[in-house]
Write a protein that holds these residues in place. Sequence first.
Motif, PDB file in Angstrom:
ATOM      1  N   SER A 134      48.146  36.215  32.915  1.00 55.57           N
ATOM      2  CA  SER A 134      48.144  37.585  32.424  1.00 55.57           C
ATOM      3  C   SER A 134      47.395  37.667  31.085  1.00 55.57           C
ATOM      4  O   SER A 134      47.579  36.829  30.216  1.00 55.57           O
ATOM      5  CB  SER A 134      49.597  38.027  32.249  1.00 55.57           C
ATOM      6  OG  SER A 134      49.617  39.341  31.811  1.00 55.57           O
ATOM      7  N   GLY A 135      46.520  38.665  30.992  1.00 54.62           N
ATOM      8  CA  GLY A 135      45.799  38.874  29.734  1.00 54.62           C
ATOM      9  C   GLY A 135      44.509  38.090  29.614  1.00 54.62           C
ATOM     10  O   GLY A 135      43.844  38.126  28.586  1.00 54.62           O
ATOM     11  N   LYS A 171      40.740  39.373  33.510  1.00 49.81           N
ATOM     12  CA  LYS A 171      40.216  39.564  34.871  1.00 49.81           C
ATOM     13  C   LYS A 171      40.126  41.035  35.261  1.00 49.81           C
ATOM     14  O   LYS A 171      39.112  41.465  35.822  1.00 49.81           O
ATOM     15  CB  LYS A 171      40.998  38.742  35.907  1.00 49.81           C
ATOM     16  CG  LYS A 171      42.489  38.803  35.762  1.00 49.81           C
ATOM     17  CD  LYS A 171      43.144  37.669  36.524  1.00 49.81           C
ATOM     18  CE  LYS A 171      44.628  37.936  36.659  1.00 49.81           C
ATOM     19  NZ  LYS A 171      45.344  38.079  35.365  1.00 49.81           N
ATOM     20  N   THR A 172      41.154  41.819  34.941  1.00 54.72           N
ATOM     21  CA  THR A 172      41.104  43.245  35.276  1.00 54.72           C
ATOM     22  C   THR A 172      40.004  43.944  34.481  1.00 54.72           C
ATOM     23  O   THR A 172      39.270  44.787  35.027  1.00 54.72           O
ATOM     24  CB  THR A 172      42.463  43.919  34.996  1.00 54.72           C
ATOM     25  OG1 THR A 172      43.435  43.290  35.833  1.00 54.72           O
ATOM     26  CG2 THR A 172      42.444  45.397  35.310  1.00 54.72           C
ATOM     27  N   THR A 173      39.866  43.584  33.221  1.00 57.00           N
ATOM     28  CA  THR A 173      38.803  44.165  32.406  1.00 57.00           C
ATOM     29  C   THR A 173      37.449  43.889  33.053  1.00 57.00           C
ATOM     30  O   THR A 173      36.594  44.782  33.143  1.00 57.00           O
ATOM     31  CB  THR A 173      38.854  43.561  30.975  1.00 57.00           C
ATOM     32  OG1 THR A 173      40.120  43.874  30.406  1.00 57.00           O
ATOM     33  CG2 THR A 173      37.743  44.097  30.109  1.00 57.00           C
TER      34      THR A 173
END
Length: 365
Positions: free
Chosen positions: A39-40, A43-45
């Motif tokens: 998490s953090g 990857k989503t960014t």
Amino acid sequence: MAEVRLVNIGKTYEGGMEAVRNLNLTIQDKEFVVLVGPSGCGKTTTLRMIAGLEDITSGELYIDHKKVNELDPSKREIAMVFQNYALYPHMTAYQNMAFGLKIKRVPKAKIHEQVMRAAEILNIEDILQKKPGKMSGGQRQRIAIGRAIVRRPKVFLFDEPLSNLDAKLRGQMRIELAKLHKKLDATVVYVTHDQVEAMTLGDRVVVMNKGEIIQNASPMELYTNPGSKFVAEFIGSPKMNFIEGYIQSADGKLVFKNNELRFDLSALTHQNLKDHIGKAVELGIRSEDVYLSADNLKNDGQINAQIIAVELLGNEKLIYTELGEHTLIAKVKAGQESPIHRNSDFYIDLEKAYFFGKEDGQRIY
Ligand code: ATP
């Protein structure tokens, strides 16, 4: 379909948070690439920058050899499937799937043809008149994927699409997504923090940490040839075992040593180990390479320790022991004797051992 290329991509959010740094990655036409990491890690960014939902701070993004940094998301010919499905609750499944084409003023007959094609691919013809509130999680997820398919995008982006499903459904959907990729022959970028998903779905897996790519390789290569302790620990279940110690030269032999054990490494003649004499390292060994008998092992490191727990998996079981402050897990055949709370010999197949620098976590051998 299309190639996606990220060149020195960076993202700093307002307020100075540097979420992604210097990312270089090419996703080939029709490839299924998974971005995985804790998490953090950014990857989503990264996915949102490809989608155009997030501005790119530095670097260049190409889709099909065309620079798209400034291109509006609606013109990028991509479709994104979100973790929370993002369906319109007042619309039926059919209307949800048709909506994107309707606002593009695609003729009704064409919309119908594309919705029905997607429905057939996903096997959801029977729920097209249902609204999301009356569907199961798995059905909602299929509609969300159907909505992406009808747009016939060049690239599919998936952001943790299975994380809201229970374990059984997640397993089923994993298989369906893999089949879907074959059917659609599509370029897919898929984000997950689940290493099992990454390993089973990806043609290639990109492991990220703290906004950077740590390793980019096929699932098997990551498993058998991790470049760092981070990847070795992240990929594989149960996690790789690690034992801290030193490489030493004793009586002309190379040994791995700590307060509890001493393994003769003389058969492993790799130069890199010699370069680390006197230095702190970590020995990594997968649980399937730890045995309760030395049969068929050419080079083993033997330990005698108490079995503190046994976990039956079916035809295999996990045997837990403790070495100082480290837990060591052996994965053995279920039929093998493993008396709990008694001492047992454990044999580490040194031919399969990895060595990492204690300081930097980089692979030495
Ligand atoms: P997760 O699996 O938890 O979603 P992730 O790997 O997808 O994590 P990102 O969501 O890309 O990570 O976030 C990367 C870093 O950027 C995190 O430290 C996060 O807190 C930060 N971040 C994300 N969105 C914003 C934002 N809009 N403004 C400021 N910081 C953000």
